[in-house]
Structures are given as C-alpha cells and as structure tokens.
Design an enzyme around this catalytic site. Structure first.
Site, short mmCIF file in Angstrom:
data_model
loop_
_atom_site.label_atom_id
_atom_site.label_comp_id
_atom_site.label_asym_id
_atom_site.label_seq_id
_atom_site.Cartn_x
_atom_site.Cartn_y
_atom_site.Cartn_z
N LYS A 120 0.82 -1.21 0.00
CA LYS A 120 0.00 0.00 0.00
C LYS A 120 0.85 1.26 0.00
CE LYS A 120 -4.33 -1.72 1.92
NZ LYS A 120 -5.27 -1.68 3.04
N LYS A 203 -7.35 -12.68 -7.47
CA LYS A 203 -8.59 -12.81 -6.71
C LYS A 203 -9.46 -11.57 -6.92
CE LYS A 203 -7.47 -10.70 -2.38
NZ LYS A 203 -7.98 -10.49 -1.07
N LYS A 206 -11.23 -5.13 -4.74
CA LYS A 206 -11.67 -3.77 -5.07
C LYS A 206 -10.68 -3.06 -6.00
CE LYS A 206 -11.78 -1.37 -1.37
NZ LYS A 206 -10.72 -0.41 -1.67
#
Ligand code: TRP
Length: 340
Positions: A120, A203, A206
């Site tokens: 992130k 997978k 979002k």
C-alpha cells in the site's frame, strides 16, 4: 438481550473496512458468510473498521455513507444483532487505547515487514503513506485481542496480520503476565477464493483491473448477470476444472459451487458435455438472484437509519462490557496508575 450476554461458547471476532459503496462477491464468500455461520455456535463480535478506513484519508461524506451502507449490508448478509454484537470500531474507544500499548511493544522493523503495508505504501508513494497505514496492523491486533476470540474469520490476505496479533499476545504475556489468548485464524480454503472475472488469475478485489472484474453485492441484478456472461474464459471449449490451464472457466465453476454450496466436481458433472455459454448463463441467473435479494434486504435497513443506529449502539455497549475491563487490566499491568 439474553442471547447476547456472556456465555461459555467460544468467541469469534472480525472486522471489515467501509471502503466501498458495496461489498463484492469476494468479500461475501471469502469472509462475511463465515461470520454468519460462526454465529450459530460462537459468541460473535463483528465490527466496521471505520478507524482503519481513515488511514487513506477518505472524504468525510463518503466515509459516513459507507459506514451506514456497510452496517446495512452486514445485516442483509445475515449478521443477527440478537445473537452477535455488531458495532463501529470508533464507538469502542478501548480499541485505540489498547493499540497505543501495542504500538509501544512493536518493533519499527517488525511493522515495516508487513507485506500489506509495503504494497500500500509503495502504491501511495513513500511520502504520502500515513503513519496510520504503518500502524494499521497494530490497531488490528488490539481489535482482536480485546475480545479474547478463539476464531478470527478473515481472508487469506490477513494471515500475516493475524500472526502479528499472535506475536503481540505472546510478547505482552511474557512481559506482563498471562493476559491474552493467541487467536486462531479461520481461513476457509479452496471455495473461498473468488477470482476476478476479467483477470481470473487474480482474486476478486476492489483494486481489480476493470470494473467488470468484480460483482458488487449491490449491483443491479441485470448488470451483475451481464458481468458474469462477459467473464473472460479460456481457449478450448471443454468445461473442466483446471486452474492452471483454464483459470477462467475454473473460476466460474468454483463460484457456482460456492453459491450452490456444493462441490466443484458436482458442478463439473452437471455441465458435462455442455459449452462455456451454458455455464455462464446458468451462473448469471444464480448471481442475479443473489444480488437481487441482497439489494432488497440492504435497502430495507437503509430506509430505517434510526433502527440501524440503535443496533450499532447496542452492539457497542455489549463490546464495551468486554473491552473495558481488558483495557483497565492492561493499563494496570503495564504500570499506569488509576486516575482519580
Ligand atoms: N484488516 C482487515 C481487512 O482489511 C479488517 C480488520 C480490521 C480486521 N481489524 C480487524 C479483520 C480485526 C479481523 C480482525 O480485511
């Protein structure tokens, strides 16, 4: 409230961030459905991780809406406020109180090794990533350990954070005496992995490649069905489960099996000799039904915000009954003195 009072049943606990307008199929089958199942034989504590959502500076109005929508969706998914404590993390100040103690027990390097933080912060740019993002897993450890849970149902991506919680529990116990249980992750393997419809080797998430890669639980049913019908499939035409060479069709088979609560083998047998299109159309119908009824239930909760607030307030009160004494005990053990 009798059923929510303390009992000898094992505890389960989990949280989810209110970072989207809608949860998606991956959230639902990867985590939320397990939350709902665990209520049957666990004393359950489930919360909206609103403080965690702050780590990326959401727009206030957006955050507010998403918190309510998240609560409504959890109820629509079957979290039962008569049996489980459903609350907002920020309504239970003990989470941040315990997090501070854990901040002081976590090494700088240890926190820096968290892969989710590395990913992130790399995306945000090193200067832009907040300190909150850095300490995120430490707050998560506090979320967990406050409730002494036996099981923490989470997706595979949370395994490392769970491990940090276990380490912090052990470290605290070692320094200050037996206090925390080392919680077990409760990760459902196999069927829980819902893949991106446009990029089936990844997978469903979002941060997906394309909006068509994910089905939101609050999607319009027609749109959801269309996303399934236009899912990427593989070369050849045989319906066979083989994630290596046929990631697209395998992802659809596995989604079908997950929704129908059956085995992939049974679904393969059902579609034997048929073409990709048959599977897609049948799955599109299943998904449309699922999001259609889910959307209706969610809207009925959103139409009664006062009731939603009451449910969250009751959940927070129940959570504080457990969390309050834990923080008092911890503050005492680390050597803080009681205020007058
Ligand atoms: N980090 C979790 C996620 O993104 C959300 C979360 C916050 C959580 N606190 C938690 C999950 C405590 C389980 C337990 O999915």
């Amino acid at each position: 409230m009798h059923s929510m009072s303390s009992s000898s049943r094992p505890r389960s606990l989990s949280g989810i961030q209110p970072t989207a307008e809608s949860f998606h199929l991956g959230n639902y089958f990867g985590a939320i459905r397990q939350w709902v199942r665990l209520q049957d034989d666990h004393d359950a504590f489930y919360f909206i991780a609103d403080l965690h959502a702050l780590t990326v500076q959401p727009e206030p109005a957006t955050l507010r809406t998403r918190i309510h929508r998240s609560a409504a969706q959890l109820l629509a998914a079957g979290v039962d406020p008569e049996r489980s404590a459903l609350f907002c993390q920020s309504h239970v100040p003990e989470h941040t109180q315990l997090a501070w103690v854990f901040n002081c027990l976590t090494g700088f390097g240890e926190a820096g090794r968290m892969t989710q933080f590395k990913d992130k912060s790399a995306k945000a740019g090193a200067d832009k990533a907040s300190v909150g993002l850095f300490t995120y897993p430490i707050l998560q450890a506090a979320d967990i350990l406050l409730y002494d849970p036996h099981h923490v149902p989470v997706g595979e991506d949370q395994r490392q954070h769970l491990e940090l919680s276990r380490n912090l529990a052990q470290r605290f116990n070692h320094h200050y005496g037996e206090t925390f249980r080392q919680p077990e992750a409760y990760i459902l393997e196999g069927t829980a992995k819902i893949v991106d419809l446009q990029e089936p080797t990844a997978k469903m998430s979002k941060s997906a490649s394309a909006p068509n890669g994910i089905v939101d639980l609050l999607d319009d049913p027609k749109r959801a069905a269309k996303k399934i019908r236009s899912a990427v499939t593989d070369s050849g035409d045989e319906i066979r489960y083989d994630p290596e060479t046929k990631p697209g069709i395998s992802g659809l088979l596995s989604l079908y099996a997950t929704i129908e609560q059956t085995s992939v083998d049974a679904v393969v047998a059902q579609f034997e000799g048929q073409q990709y299109g048959h599977l897609k159309v049948a799955l599109a119908d299943l998904v449309a039904d699922l999001v259609g009824s889910f959307g209706e239930r969610t809207r009925s909760y959103l139409d009664d915000p006062a009731e939603l607030d009451r449910i969250l307030a009751r959940g927070a009160a129940r959570a504080r009954e457990v969390a309050g004494p834990v923080v008092a005990d911890v503050y005492d053990k680390v050597g803080l003195v009681r205020g007058a």
